[in-house]
Scaffold this motif. Structure first.
Motif, PDB file in Angstrom:
ATOM      1  N   GLU A  22     -27.129  20.634  14.190  1.00 51.25           N
ATOM      2  CA  GLU A  22     -28.502  20.257  13.851  1.00 51.25           C
ATOM      3  C   GLU A  22     -29.348  20.130  15.109  1.00 51.25           C
ATOM      4  N   GLU A  23     -28.786  19.519  16.124  1.00 48.18           N
ATOM      5  CA  GLU A  23     -29.525  19.358  17.386  1.00 48.18           C
ATOM      6  C   GLU A  23     -29.786  20.716  18.029  1.00 48.18           C
ATOM      7  N   ARG A  26     -32.684  22.222  16.234  1.00 48.48           N
ATOM      8  CA  ARG A  26     -33.951  21.603  16.666  1.00 48.48           C
ATOM      9  C   ARG A  26     -34.438  22.213  17.975  1.00 48.48           C
ATOM     10  N   LYS A  30     -37.778  25.130  18.787  1.00 49.23           N
ATOM     11  CA  LYS A  30     -38.873  24.858  19.728  1.00 49.23           C
ATOM     12  C   LYS A  30     -39.177  26.071  20.600  1.00 49.23           C
TER      13      LYS A  30
END
Length: 63
Positions: A22-23, A26, A30
């Protein structure tokens, strides 16, 4: 460098999305990514909403 669609493929294959993955998502979201990656991410979101992929972060909250 790992791509969004690679993380998605693993999550769909295992039915599980780790906190680490998940990180990574993220961070990758970006940056500049392809339409294929965006489509893969949307597929992952749909799979999670339908219960086909479990998110470790949500399991930790409910335990």
């Amino acid at each position: 460098m790992v791509r969004i669609r690679e993380i998605v493929q693993k999550a769909l294959a295992t039915g599980y999305l780790s906190v680490e993955a998940e990180e990574q998502l993220r961070q990758l979201l970006k940056t500049k990514y392809s339409m294929q990656d965006l489509n893969a991410f949307m597929t992952l979101q749909q799979a999670a909403m339908n219960g086909m992929v479990k998110q470790e972060s949500r399991l930790l909250i409910h335990s």
